[in-house]
Design a protein around this motif. Structure first.
Motif, PDB file in Angstrom:
ATOM      1  N   CYS A 130       0.814  -1.221   0.000  1.00  0.00           N
ATOM      2  CA  CYS A 130       0.000   0.000   0.000  1.00  0.00           C
ATOM      3  C   CYS A 130       0.848   1.271   0.000  1.00  0.00           C
ATOM      4  N   PHE A 131       1.976   1.218   0.687  1.00  0.00           N
ATOM      5  CA  PHE A 131       2.866   2.379   0.803  1.00  0.00           C
ATOM      6  C   PHE A 131       4.289   1.904   0.524  1.00  0.00           C
ATOM      7  N   GLN A 132       4.860   2.386  -0.553  1.00  0.00           N
ATOM      8  CA  GLN A 132       6.182   1.922  -0.956  1.00  0.00           C
ATOM      9  C   GLN A 132       7.296   2.345  -0.011  1.00  0.00           C
ATOM     10  N   SER A 133       7.013   3.350   0.815  1.00  0.00           N
ATOM     11  CA  SER A 133       8.003   3.768   1.804  1.00  0.00           C
ATOM     12  C   SER A 133       7.284   4.330   3.023  1.00  0.00           C
ATOM     13  N   LYS A 134       8.022   4.398   4.117  1.00  0.00           N
ATOM     14  CA  LYS A 134       7.449   4.967   5.332  1.00  0.00           C
ATOM     15  C   LYS A 134       7.146   6.449   5.134  1.00  0.00           C
ATOM     16  N   GLU A 135       7.959   7.135   4.330  1.00  0.00           N
ATOM     17  CA  GLU A 135       7.723   8.552   4.049  1.00  0.00           C
ATOM     18  C   GLU A 135       6.388   8.754   3.345  1.00  0.00           C
ATOM     19  N   LEU A 136       6.029   7.847   2.423  1.00  0.00           N
ATOM     20  CA  LEU A 136       4.731   7.951   1.742  1.00  0.00           C
ATOM     21  C   LEU A 136       3.582   7.699   2.719  1.00  0.00           C
ATOM     22  N   LEU A 137       3.791   6.782   3.645  1.00  0.00           N
ATOM     23  CA  LEU A 137       2.776   6.548   4.682  1.00  0.00           C
ATOM     24  C   LEU A 137       2.632   7.792   5.548  1.00  0.00           C
ATOM     25  N   PHE A 138       3.743   8.392   5.943  1.00  0.00           N
ATOM     26  CA  PHE A 138       3.673   9.605   6.761  1.00  0.00           C
ATOM     27  C   PHE A 138       3.040  10.755   5.988  1.00  0.00           C
ATOM     28  N   ALA A 139       3.278  10.821   4.687  1.00  0.00           N
ATOM     29  CA  ALA A 139       2.626  11.856   3.866  1.00  0.00           C
ATOM     30  C   ALA A 139       1.108  11.649   3.889  1.00  0.00           C
ATOM     31  N   ALA A 140       0.667  10.397   3.845  1.00  0.00           N
ATOM     32  CA  ALA A 140      -0.772  10.106   3.925  1.00  0.00           C
ATOM     33  C   ALA A 140      -1.316  10.478   5.303  1.00  0.00           C
ATOM     34  N   VAL A 141      -0.506  10.293   6.339  1.00  0.00           N
ATOM     35  CA  VAL A 141      -0.918  10.689   7.687  1.00  0.00           C
ATOM     36  C   VAL A 141      -1.069  12.209   7.749  1.00  0.00           C
ATOM     37  N   PHE A 142      -0.119  12.946   7.174  1.00  0.00           N
ATOM     38  CA  PHE A 142      -0.231  14.409   7.133  1.00  0.00           C
ATOM     39  C   PHE A 142      -1.502  14.828   6.400  1.00  0.00           C
ATOM     40  N   GLU A 143      -1.807  14.158   5.288  1.00  0.00           N
ATOM     41  CA  GLU A 143      -3.035  14.477   4.548  1.00  0.00           C
ATOM     42  C   GLU A 143      -4.266  14.233   5.417  1.00  0.00           C
ATOM     43  N   ARG A 144      -4.270  13.142   6.169  1.00  0.00           N
ATOM     44  CA  ARG A 144      -5.394  12.839   7.052  1.00  0.00           C
ATOM     45  C   ARG A 144      -5.534  13.896   8.138  1.00  0.00           C
ATOM     46  N   LEU A 145      -4.411  14.298   8.724  1.00  0.00           N
ATOM     47  CA  LEU A 145      -4.448  15.330   9.757  1.00  0.00           C
ATOM     48  C   LEU A 145      -4.986  16.642   9.194  1.00  0.00           C
ATOM     49  N   ALA A 146      -4.530  17.014   8.000  1.00  0.00           N
ATOM     50  CA  ALA A 146      -5.008  18.249   7.365  1.00  0.00           C
ATOM     51  C   ALA A 146      -6.500  18.152   7.069  1.00  0.00           C
ATOM     52  N   GLU A 147      -6.931  16.995   6.611  1.00  0.00           N
ATOM     53  CA  GLU A 147      -8.351  16.777   6.314  1.00  0.00           C
ATOM     54  C   GLU A 147      -9.200  16.907   7.579  1.00  0.00           C
ATOM     55  N   ARG A 148      -8.767  16.286   8.668  1.00  0.00           N
ATOM     56  CA  ARG A 148      -9.517  16.360   9.923  1.00  0.00           C
ATOM     57  C   ARG A 148      -9.539  17.782  10.471  1.00  0.00           C
ATOM     58  N   TYR A 149      -8.416  18.478  10.374  1.00  0.00           N
ATOM     59  CA  TYR A 149      -8.350  19.856  10.843  1.00  0.00           C
ATOM     60  C   TYR A 149      -9.341  20.709  10.060  1.00  0.00           C
ATOM     61  N   ARG A 150      -9.358  20.520   8.738  1.00  0.00           N
ATOM     62  CA  ARG A 150     -10.282  21.262   7.874  1.00  0.00           C
ATOM     63  C   ARG A 150     -11.726  20.958   8.254  1.00  0.00           C
ATOM     64  N   GLU A 151     -12.034  19.700   8.501  1.00  0.00           N
ATOM     65  CA  GLU A 151     -13.397  19.312   8.894  1.00  0.00           C
ATOM     66  C   GLU A 151     -13.812  19.986  10.200  1.00  0.00           C
ATOM     67  N   VAL A 152     -12.893  20.047  11.161  1.00  0.00           N
ATOM     68  CA  VAL A 152     -13.194  20.685  12.443  1.00  0.00           C
ATOM     69  C   VAL A 152     -13.457  22.175  12.236  1.00  0.00           C
ATOM     70  N   LEU A 153     -12.632  22.823  11.428  1.00  0.00           N
ATOM     71  CA  LEU A 153     -12.828  24.251  11.170  1.00  0.00           C
ATOM     72  C   LEU A 153     -14.184  24.516  10.531  1.00  0.00           C
ATOM     73  N   VAL A 154     -14.514  23.755   9.508  1.00  0.00           N
ATOM     74  CA  VAL A 154     -15.785  23.953   8.793  1.00  0.00           C
ATOM     75  C   VAL A 154     -16.966  23.632   9.705  1.00  0.00           C
ATOM     76  N   ALA A 155     -16.858  22.595  10.508  1.00  0.00           N
ATOM     77  CA  ALA A 155     -17.957  22.209  11.408  1.00  0.00           C
ATOM     78  C   ALA A 155     -18.222  23.268  12.469  1.00  0.00           C
ATOM     79  N   ASN A 156     -17.224  24.091  12.763  1.00  0.00           N
ATOM     80  CA  ASN A 156     -17.387  25.101  13.811  1.00  0.00           C
ATOM     81  C   ASN A 156     -17.577  26.511  13.250  1.00  0.00           C
TER      82      ASN A 156
END
Length: 196
Positions: A48-74
């Motif tokens: 699924c992730f060819q490197s740990k860096e790509l997995l961490f990049a996906a984690v950063f994307e998830r964090l940004a997505e959740r942060y955006r959702e919290v901002l919009v919800a409030n």
């Protein structure tokens, strides 16, 4: 055993990485530990992730997505002060409910500062862009300079960051709830002085 679709497996691995980073830090977030947390074979993680860096990049994307959702919800669709207050309160409540996200975010930001690409900057920039657009909409019809909107965005971000560091340090939910009110009071005082 039923086959798990790749998109679902990627999602499970990102969630597992967040939990492992929160518990063990970036250095302790081995691919083996992440795969075990996700109940997935190690080979699946590498598929699924060819490197740990790509997995961490996906984690950063998830964090940004959740942060955006919290901002919009409030976004309370009120004036600038009410909207800034609701966003800050929403962020603090989210940190209290999602301490894994909060811990992983702090860990990843520290790690990212030591890398060349610095993906944490992209997360902050995206969050500030969303917050700025919400506050600009709230300011329509009011005589508030764009620089002031940028300052409010920064102050909300700085207050929420300070709050989360305190929460993660002491992990006292009752104390954190009381401190949230103090943080809101600080924002209110700053807004009253700035928007007077």
């Amino acid at each position: 055993m039923a086959r798990v679709p790749a998109a679902e497996r990627r999602n499970d691995l990102v969630n597992a990485a967040i939990q492992v980073i929160a518990s063990h830090g970036v250095d302790g977030a081995t691919t083996r530990r992440i795969a075990e947390q996700a109940n997935a074979p190690l080979a699946t993680l590498h598929y699924c992730f060819q490197s740990k860096e790509l997995l961490f990049a996906a984690v950063f994307e998830r964090l940004a997505e959740r942060y955006r959702e919290v901002l919009v919800a409030n976004d309370v669709h009120g004036d600038v002060s009410a909207t800034a207050r609701a966003i800050l309160r929403g962020l603090m409540n989210w940190y209290l409910k999602s301490s894994d996200f909060a811990s992983a975010t702090i860990e990843l930001i520290s790690w990212a500062q030591r890398t060349r690409e610095h993906p944490a900057e992209a997360v902050y920039n995206a969050a500030f862009k969303v917050m700025r657009s919400i506050l600009e909409r709230a300011a329509s019809g009011q005589d508030i300079a764009p620089e002031t909107i940028d300052q409010i965005t920064y102050v909300v971000g700085a207050l929420s960051d300070g709050y989360v560091m305190n929460w993660l340090t002491y992990a006292d939910r009752a104390q954190a709830a009381r401190q949230a009110e103090v943080v809101i009071d600080v924002l209110d005082a700053w807004l009253a002085a700035k928007l007077a």
